[in-house]
Write an enzyme that holds these catalytic residues in place. Structure first.
Site, PDB file in Angstrom:
ATOM      1  CG  MET A  35      52.482  40.676  45.683  1.00 27.41           C
ATOM      2  SD  MET A  35      53.089  42.220  46.381  1.00 27.41           S
ATOM      3  CE  MET A  35      51.582  42.990  46.873  1.00 27.41           C
ATOM      4  N   GLY A  36      50.381  36.398  46.903  1.00 28.11           N
ATOM      5  CA  GLY A  36      49.712  35.502  47.842  1.00 28.11           C
ATOM      6  C   GLY A  36      48.447  36.116  48.405  1.00 28.11           C
ATOM      7  CG  LEU A  38      46.734  32.926  46.193  1.00 28.31           C
ATOM      8  CD1 LEU A  38      46.939  31.559  45.547  1.00 28.31           C
ATOM      9  CD2 LEU A  38      47.251  34.033  45.278  1.00 28.31           C
ATOM     10  N   GLY A  41      39.788  36.507  42.736  1.00 26.82           N
ATOM     11  CA  GLY A  41      40.366  37.281  41.625  1.00 26.82           C
ATOM     12  C   GLY A  41      41.633  36.594  41.104  1.00 26.82           C
ATOM     13  CG  HIS A  42      45.135  36.371  43.555  1.00 24.02           C
ATOM     14  ND1 HIS A  42      44.692  36.708  44.811  1.00 24.02           N
ATOM     15  CD2 HIS A  42      46.057  37.302  43.223  1.00 24.02           C
ATOM     16  CE1 HIS A  42      45.330  37.789  45.226  1.00 24.02           C
ATOM     17  NE2 HIS A  42      46.149  38.182  44.280  1.00 24.02           N
ATOM     18  CD  GLN A  66      54.713  45.053  44.349  1.00 22.82           C
ATOM     19  OE1 GLN A  66      55.365  44.241  43.707  1.00 22.82           O
ATOM     20  NE2 GLN A  66      53.410  45.189  44.191  1.00 22.82           N
ATOM     21  CG  ASP A 155      46.342  45.769  40.956  1.00 19.71           C
ATOM     22  OD1 ASP A 155      46.078  46.644  41.787  1.00 19.71           O
ATOM     23  OD2 ASP A 155      46.389  44.554  41.247  1.00 19.71           O
ATOM     24  CG  LEU A 189      36.903  39.449  44.881  1.00 23.56           C
ATOM     25  CD1 LEU A 189      37.142  37.951  44.729  1.00 23.56           C
ATOM     26  CD2 LEU A 189      36.090  39.706  46.147  1.00 23.56           C
ATOM     27  CB  SER A 190      41.527  44.192  47.088  1.00 25.93           C
ATOM     28  OG  SER A 190      42.709  44.609  47.740  1.00 25.93           O
TER      29      SER A 190
HETATM   30  O1  PAF Z   1      49.737  42.585  41.406  1.00 23.67           O
HETATM   31  C1  PAF Z   1      50.500  42.066  42.249  1.00 23.67           C
HETATM   32  O2  PAF Z   1      50.111  41.228  43.069  1.00 23.67           O
HETATM   33  C2  PAF Z   1      51.966  42.465  42.258  1.00 23.67           C
HETATM   34  O3  PAF Z   1      52.122  43.813  41.951  1.00 23.67           O
HETATM   35  C3  PAF Z   1      52.841  41.590  41.328  1.00 23.67           C
HETATM   36  C4  PAF Z   1      52.448  41.731  39.884  1.00 23.67           C
HETATM   37  C5  PAF Z   1      52.722  40.126  41.757  1.00 23.67           C
HETATM   38  C6  PAF Z   1      54.304  42.004  41.461  1.00 23.67           C
HETATM   39  O4  PAF Z   1      54.763  41.870  42.769  1.00 23.67           O
END
Ligand code: PAF
Length: 286
Positions: A35-36, A38, A41-42, A66, A155, A189-190
């Site tokens: 979801m950007g 970043l 962690g990403h 979501q 997650d 990290l979040s």
């Molecule tokens: O973990 C996330 O960032 C979101 O839940 C995902 C998997 C990109 C779906 O929108």
């Protein structure tokens, strides 16, 4: 010269056009949905993907479905320019950043619903959350059609839900779950950490500390989940500005609570620090 930003597209048609020749050449396509906003962690998912696959695709989409009505959809950080810069060193082949209308055009009426594992923990606290996640992830997997998709252990329940969906719907993709990346002091990290004041940032350490405590107790031979949870809870009780949502010691596959730790477990926690809801977890082997 700094590395160039990866190619950016906004439509499903452009993704297909871009990936068709790679697929034709038999390239192994890896996909990191995000979801950007970043963070490391990403980027660790992107790095692993780039190492394991011939081509790396990253999506950046703050998925409205979501988020609950009183959640942070509007204020969720949107930092596309910075995200593209952060991705530049990783040799990413394509970034897909669709508009909401591209993913959910007028008349959109379908949901992908997973039962069982979505009904606990995050599912209970955030009704409808997983329906939004599974619907968008199913769509993204159909759009990109990767051989492998990368998710973070942070997650954890999401990763279990996505694996369940992929198995149940026979989607031809391997799901890789990669380790949580933490700050030196243990904070996971979040993107939501950006909401924390310096004082709240300190209080947020209660989550990782409670997980470390659970791990120590299990390693010292404690087996009864109620005892472990009671000790963990004391840490939250000492922090008046941290409001516990749930703590659980669960089976890694079913996510059902265990009474006795007899094999690997995942310890889950969710808490509010001020207005910010944080989650964390730790897999522990006795
Ligand atoms: O973990 C996330 O960032 C979101 O839940 C995902 C998997 C990109 C779906 O929108």
């Amino acid at each position: 010269m700094p590395p160039a930003s990866p190619p950016l597209v906004h439509t499903i048609q452009e993704v297909r056009r871009h990936l068709e020749p790679l697929r034709a050449e038999g390239e192994r396509i890896g996909f990191v949905p995000t979801m950007g906003a970043l963070h490391q962690g990403h980027l660790s998912l992107v790095e692993t993907c780039a190492r394991e696959c011939d081509a790396t695709v990253v999506s950046i989409f703050v998925n409205p479905t979501q988020f609950g009505p009183n959640e942070d959809y509007d204020k969720y950080p949107r930092t596309l320019e910075k995200d593209l810069e952060a991705l530049a060193p990783y040799g990413v082949d394509l970034v897909f950043a669709p508009a909401v209308e591209e993913m959910y055009p007028q008349g959109f009426q379908t949901q992908v619903l997973v039962g069982g594992v979505t009904e606990l923990w995050e599912g209970r606290s955030r009704p409808g959350h997983f329906a939004g996640v599974t619907t968008v992830v199913a769509k993204l997997l159909n759009i990109v059609q990767p051989q492998v998709a990368y998710f973070g252990h942070k997650d954890y329940q999401q990763s279990v839900v996505v694996r369940r969906m992929v198995r149940d719907l026979d989607l031809p993709v391997q799901i890789r779950v990669c380790p949580t990346v933490r700050e030196e002091d243990g904070l996971a990290l979040s993107s939501r950490n950006a909401y924390l004041s310096p004082q709240q940032r300190k209080q947020a350490l209660t989550l990782s500390r409670s997980l470390q405590l659970a791990r120590e107790m299990i390693h010292q031979g404690r087996r009864r989940a109620v005892d472990i949870l009671a000790e963990m809870k004391k840490l939250y009780d000492q922090q008046p500005d941290v409001r516990l949502d749930y703590l659980a010691v669960v089976d890694p596959e079913t996510l059902l609570p265990v009474e006795e730790v007899a094999g690997p477990v995942v310890v889950l926690c969710a808490a509010w620090v001020g207005q910010t809801r944080l989650i964390d977890n730790l897999r522990v082997e006795p």
